[in-house]
Design an enzyme around this catalytic site. Sequence first.
Site, short mmCIF file in Angstrom:
data_model
loop_
_atom_site.label_atom_id
_atom_site.label_comp_id
_atom_site.label_asym_id
_atom_site.label_seq_id
_atom_site.Cartn_x
_atom_site.Cartn_y
_atom_site.Cartn_z
N PHE A 14 -19.20 -10.11 -45.96
CA PHE A 14 -19.01 -11.21 -45.02
C PHE A 14 -18.05 -12.27 -45.57
O PHE A 14 -16.95 -12.48 -45.05
CB PHE A 14 -20.40 -11.78 -44.69
N SER A 126 -25.35 -20.77 -55.20
CA SER A 126 -26.10 -21.02 -53.97
C SER A 126 -26.87 -22.33 -54.03
O SER A 126 -27.35 -22.75 -55.10
CB SER A 126 -27.07 -19.87 -53.72
N TYR A 150 -34.25 -15.23 -55.72
CA TYR A 150 -32.82 -15.26 -55.45
C TYR A 150 -32.18 -16.47 -56.11
O TYR A 150 -31.16 -16.36 -56.80
CB TYR A 150 -32.56 -15.26 -53.94
N ASN A 179 -25.50 -22.94 -46.25
CA ASN A 179 -25.77 -21.82 -45.33
C ASN A 179 -24.51 -21.41 -44.60
O ASN A 179 -24.04 -22.10 -43.70
CB ASN A 179 -26.89 -22.22 -44.35
N VAL A 193 -30.06 -16.40 -39.96
CA VAL A 193 -30.70 -16.91 -38.76
C VAL A 193 -29.70 -17.01 -37.61
O VAL A 193 -30.04 -16.71 -36.45
CB VAL A 193 -31.39 -18.26 -39.03
N ILE A 194 -28.49 -17.42 -37.88
CA ILE A 194 -27.50 -17.54 -36.80
C ILE A 194 -27.16 -16.18 -36.24
O ILE A 194 -27.07 -16.00 -35.01
CB ILE A 194 -26.24 -18.29 -37.29
#
Length: 314
Positions: A14, A126, A150, A179, A193-194
């Site tokens: 991605f 992250s 994670y 995010n 989630v999106i």
Amino acid sequence: MSVGTVIVTGGAGFIGSATSELLCKNYDVVIIDNLYSGSLNNIKHLLKLDNVKFIKVDITNYNEFIDKLRLVNNNVISVVHLASIVNVDEVYANPRRALEVNVIGTVNVLEFMRKFDIERIVYASSVAIYGEPQYLPIDEDHPLRPRNLYGLTKLMGENILWRYYEDYGIRFIALRYFNVYGPRMRPGQYGSVIYKFIESLLRNKPPTIYGDGNQTRDFIYVYDVARANVKALNSDYIGALNIGTGHEVSINELYSIICKLIGKCIKPRRGPPRRGDIRRSRADIGRAKKVLKWKPTVDLLAGLKYTINYYREL
């Protein structure tokens, strides 16, 4: 004209495909991916270019990794290391594999760099390394107390980078992504989630909102992240930078916005709070603005429109 070769691990994924897309305008790009969560469909438009090469290899297999990359090391000036298992639930379900990829895989990449005298790496870290925020917005000096495995693997990666910098002189920037969303998000049960909201509504199915939905996140568009990755290649800064927008939105608000943009709304299912979830999140991006001369350019409404249109056209 190319100014050198950049290796992008996880380059068919991605964020990796978006980053490779921007890099190939000025660099030769070698995309490394095992195609576990990445896809050749994400980079098929790039593989038509003369300055983009794809190598299928798993970064956890050190010997194969070295052998396959041996032929491209001569003009490599830096590595953008994005290969990772990133979904919290997936890491929880398979912790050994997550540690192999996120920690041992990072060591293997650094060992490759050490072996062939490549001195610069951009590392995908992250927001998860911070854990539950003690204050907002979250700056880079916030305590690092990850609430899930994670986040711990990403913190371990940053600590390893510091060791390789101090011991071997490999310079690094760790970009702490908040995010990330946009075209080519990972599908399936470990999607974001999106992605799940858009995919559910387009298929006329109710998505699931976990907890009360009032938890907030700082959502940043993938090409803004890709621009940060590219800018980081040319920075002399050593250490970590937050990559977010500085704005937070609740999951309930997010769903409402996506419903309006798609033109339909289905009452969501409600699930229990997810393991390791934090309550609120918002980035302080002042340091990234100063160091990288970077700031996000796509607001949430525009980014969601682009993303929804992408999935509608599939």
